[in-house]
Design a protein around this motif. Structure first.
Motif, mmCIF file in Angstrom:
data_model
loop_
_atom_site.group_PDB
_atom_site.id
_atom_site.type_symbol
_atom_site.label_atom_id
_atom_site.label_comp_id
_atom_site.label_asym_id
_atom_site.label_seq_id
_atom_site.Cartn_x
_atom_site.Cartn_y
_atom_site.Cartn_z
ATOM 1 N N GLU A 20 0.917 -1.255 -0.137
ATOM 2 C CA GLU A 20 -0.156 0.015 0.027
ATOM 3 C C GLU A 20 0.903 1.343 0.063
ATOM 4 N N ILE A 21 1.749 1.378 0.972
ATOM 5 C CA ILE A 21 2.739 2.739 0.910
ATOM 6 C C ILE A 21 3.600 2.623 -0.345
ATOM 7 N N LEU A 25 1.981 6.060 -2.200
ATOM 8 C CA LEU A 25 2.784 7.523 -1.765
ATOM 9 C C LEU A 25 3.981 7.516 -2.767
ATOM 10 N N GLN A 42 14.786 7.454 1.740
ATOM 11 C CA GLN A 42 13.198 7.424 1.150
ATOM 12 C C GLN A 42 13.299 6.656 -0.176
ATOM 13 N N TYR A 46 12.024 2.658 -1.070
ATOM 14 C CA TYR A 46 11.079 2.320 -1.887
ATOM 15 C C TYR A 46 11.723 0.961 -2.861
#
Length: 170
Positions: A20-21, A25, A42, A46
């Motif tokens: 979901e993230i 996002l 970050q 990912y």
């Protein structure tokens, strides 16, 4: 940190939250990354989320697993070896791991052996739309976040710190 669900025997929650993230996002646009990138932290989050592996204990070769976003990825290790990650049914809908083979052998743990980072490995994921709520068969199949206290005590930095502390107390 969503990978902690692997530690309590609920890897399907890790798989759901990480997916979901990663898919809501992060986007392939100039502003597709949430917040400040913190010098790549970050972005690396990912990349590891998309690969289906994540180092839950910084500075150690402890990797937990979840569902990869790609059918195949082959990251190279510093020693020239690789981790060959295969998930033939990877798609936006197949976010749950139903099986994993490590170097051709069935692997029923929510983590990888530390040798994976040193020696490389081939990971073959079987993914599904439905969650598998059975989780790892027992606590010994769950990841354990540990620090080797003996090596920490004997490290040069630790010894120097102790010597300095003793010198100050005299």
């Amino acid at each position: 940190m969503p990978w902690l669900c692997n530690h309590i025997g609920q890897p399907w929650k890790t798989q759901q939250v990480v997916r979901e993230i990663a898919t809501t996002l992060f986007k392939a646009t100039p502003d597709g990354e949430p917040g400040n990138d913190d010098l790549g932290a970050q972005s690396s989050w990912y990349v590891l989320a998309a690969l289906g592996i994540y180092p839950t204990t910084p500075g150690t070769p402890d990797l937990v697993v979840h569902s990869p976003l790609f059918e195949r990825a082959v990251p190279a290790l510093p020693n020239g070896r690789t981790i060959d990650i295969r998930a033939p049914k990877a798609s936006a809908d197949t976010q749950y791991v139903h099986g994993l083979r490590l170097n051709g052998q069935y692997w029923n743990r929510a983590y990888l052996p530390q040798s994976t980072v040193r020696e490389g490995a081939q990971l073959e994921f079987t993914l599904s739309v439905q969650s598998d709520r059975r989780g790892p068969p027992s606590p010994r199949h769950r990841p354990i976040a540990t620090v080797n206290a003996r090596s920490w005590h004997r490290s040069p930095a630790r010894s120097s710190w102790r010597q300095a502390a003793r010198a100050r107390s005299r």
